[in-house]
Design an enzyme around this catalytic site. Structure first.
Site, PDB file in Angstrom:
ATOM      1  N   HIS A  15       0.312   3.658  -1.143  1.00  0.00           N
ATOM      2  CA  HIS A  15       1.737   3.670  -0.759  1.00  0.00           C
ATOM      3  C   HIS A  15       2.485   2.524  -1.419  1.00  0.00           C
ATOM      4  O   HIS A  15       1.898   1.701  -2.136  1.00  0.00           O
ATOM      5  CB  HIS A  15       1.883   3.596   0.769  1.00  0.00           C
ATOM      6  CG  HIS A  15       1.291   2.359   1.404  1.00  0.00           C
ATOM      7  ND1 HIS A  15       1.775   1.100   1.187  1.00  0.00           N
ATOM      8  CD2 HIS A  15       0.247   2.212   2.257  1.00  0.00           C
ATOM      9  CE1 HIS A  15       1.080   0.218   1.880  1.00  0.00           C
ATOM     10  NE2 HIS A  15       0.120   0.865   2.525  1.00  0.00           N
ATOM     11  N   CYS A  60      -5.390  -0.328   2.653  1.00  0.00           N
ATOM     12  CA  CYS A  60      -4.796   0.662   1.748  1.00  0.00           C
ATOM     13  C   CYS A  60      -4.783   0.122   0.319  1.00  0.00           C
ATOM     14  O   CYS A  60      -5.107  -1.028   0.063  1.00  0.00           O
ATOM     15  CB  CYS A  60      -3.365   0.987   2.181  1.00  0.00           C
ATOM     16  SG  CYS A  60      -3.225   1.726   3.827  1.00  0.00           S
TER      17      CYS A  60
END
Length: 432
Positions: free
Chosen positions: A150, A158
């Site tokens: 993202h 992430c």
């Protein structure tokens, strides 16, 4: 002198941008429709020059230690070539797979992405779910949620990019799905799985897991096509053909399998070269251990490099640049004295994922080399008698090259017609 200071600051920002020189030329917040925002004309021109259709399939490859995300795209001949490379802005944890919720580890493995993994409404600008945990992770008791690629350059497990970067990555995936690709393969590796890097990391407790991933890495390097991935006996297997059309189950024993002869021969040649390079690398790293830096150490290196510069993002930095090579005895002495190199390795074991981190002076994290198991895929099935001889692993064990089977994680394939029916992937690869 003020103009000189400004010029130096701009030069520093450009250096951090690296190969992403086109990404900082506009403000992503000004994009009116980020979901449908087209790829830059420069990238489209590069696609055309490489013989790629705009909506042809893609594969995403992550190299954690280098902090790099690559986009590979199919050419008109069916083989994939790298079209774009991005520096990952932030990733948390250290090298090694994600084990459980809250361990701050970014996933490693093979993940099939479908259109529903795209999140156009992410609070991190745009996001693509990695698909963790996949069926391999689940069969091995690994868990975690919301592991993404993202924007916003902020990570807790992430792979986080800048907003400008994720705008392009999202567009690559969107266009591929529009072109009919059902699943995009995400390959997340700890590092480029070269002989040099495998030898450098040979003491890690994750080495057996990485040996298994390396088989998929090698298949991609040889064929330039994403390998077909399956799971049986709680292990990844790549490009395998199960005998009698048997179905593979993640937790059941692997059925008899075979590798297409042409692929087997190509892999044997590839591994012969690898074995020679690995032997040379072993001499280079004899008596040495690679220290895998903590997230805090990576951040500190970046903070020191950007001191005095107020940049929009706070990257976590490269583990390759922040890590260091230590002599086994020196590394052990940073922790506590030991009598031998063997004892040093035993003392320098990597902590389990999620465990409290030892003081940074505890140095390199490595388990006894003697406890490292044969690559999980080496025991999945024996190669057929007619196949090329299986290459030897660096430890001298015989490793059977895994074999193809339709990916059980992929969405059901559409009904084939005379127009849509295609050759089996191994024949297709062989003919190109």
């Amino acid at each position: 002198m003020r103009w000189k200071s400004t010029a130096l600051a701009l030069t520093f920002v450009a250096a951090l941008a690296g190969c992403n020189d086109t990404l900082d030329s506009f403000d992503p917040a000004s994009v009116s429709n980020k979901v449908e925002h087209p790829l830059p004309s420069k990238i489209l021109a590069e696609m055309k020059a490489k013989g790629m259709d705009r909506n042809s399939p893609i594969a995403i490859r992550i190299l954690k230690e280098e902090g790099v995300l690559e986009i590979w795209k199919a050419k008109t001949n069916g083989r994939f070539d790298k079209i774009k490379e991005y520096e990952i802005c932030a990733w948390s944890g250290r090298l090694g797979p994600k084990m459980k919720e809250g361990d701050r580890q970014a996933p490693e493995g093979f993940y099939p992405l479908s259109p529903h993994h795209l999140n156009p409404n992410s609070k991190y600008y745009l996001a693509i779910n990695t698909g963790f945990p996949n069926r391999y992770d689940q069969s091995n008791g690994r868990n975690g949620t919301n592991l993404m690629i993202h924007g916003a350059c902020s990570s807790s497990g992430c792979y986080s990019m800048t907003d400008a970067q994720i705008l392009e990555i999202y567009a690559f995936a969107r266009d591929a799905f529009k072109g009919g690709q059902q699943t995009i393969q995400l390959q997340a590796f700890p590092f480029r799985m070269t002989a040099e890097n495998m030898a450098r990391h040979r003491h890690s407790q994750h080495y057996p897991f990485w040996e298994m991933l390396k088989v998929g890495y090698d298949n991609f390097e040889v064929t330039k096509r994403p390998p077909e991935v399956a799971i049986c006996d709680k292990k990844y297997v790549f490009n395998q053909q199960a005998a009698d059309g048997k179905t593979l189950s993640p937790t059941a024993a692997c059925p008899p399998m075979s590798t297409p002869p042409a692929l087997q021969a190509a892999l044997a040649s590839y591994n012969a070269t690898y074995s020679k390079d690995y032997a040379k690398a072993l001499k280079k790293y004899d008596g040495k251990i690679w220290y895998d830096p903590t997230e805090a150490e990576r951040k500190a290196l970046v903070a020191n490099q950007r001191k005095g510069h107020d940049l929009a993002y706070a990257p976590t930095g490269s583990a390759l640049k922040a890590g260091k090579l230590l002599k086994i005895e020196d590394a052990a002495n940073q922790s506590r004295p030991v009598a031998s190199a063997t004892a040093a390795i035993e003392r320098l074991a990597v902590q389990p994922a999620g465990a409290p981190q030892a003081p940074e002076s505890a140095a390199a994290q490595v388990p006894p080399a003697a406890t490292q198991a044969t690559s999980p895929q080496s025991t999945a099935a024996a190669a057929p008698a007619t196949a090329a001889p299986a290459p030897a692993s660096p430890a001298g064990q015989t490793v059977a090259v895994p074999v193809p089977q339709p990916n059980p994680l992929a969405a059901p394939a559409p009904v084939e017609t005379a127009e849509t029916k295609k050759k089996p992937f191994w024949k297709f690869w062989q003919s190109q």
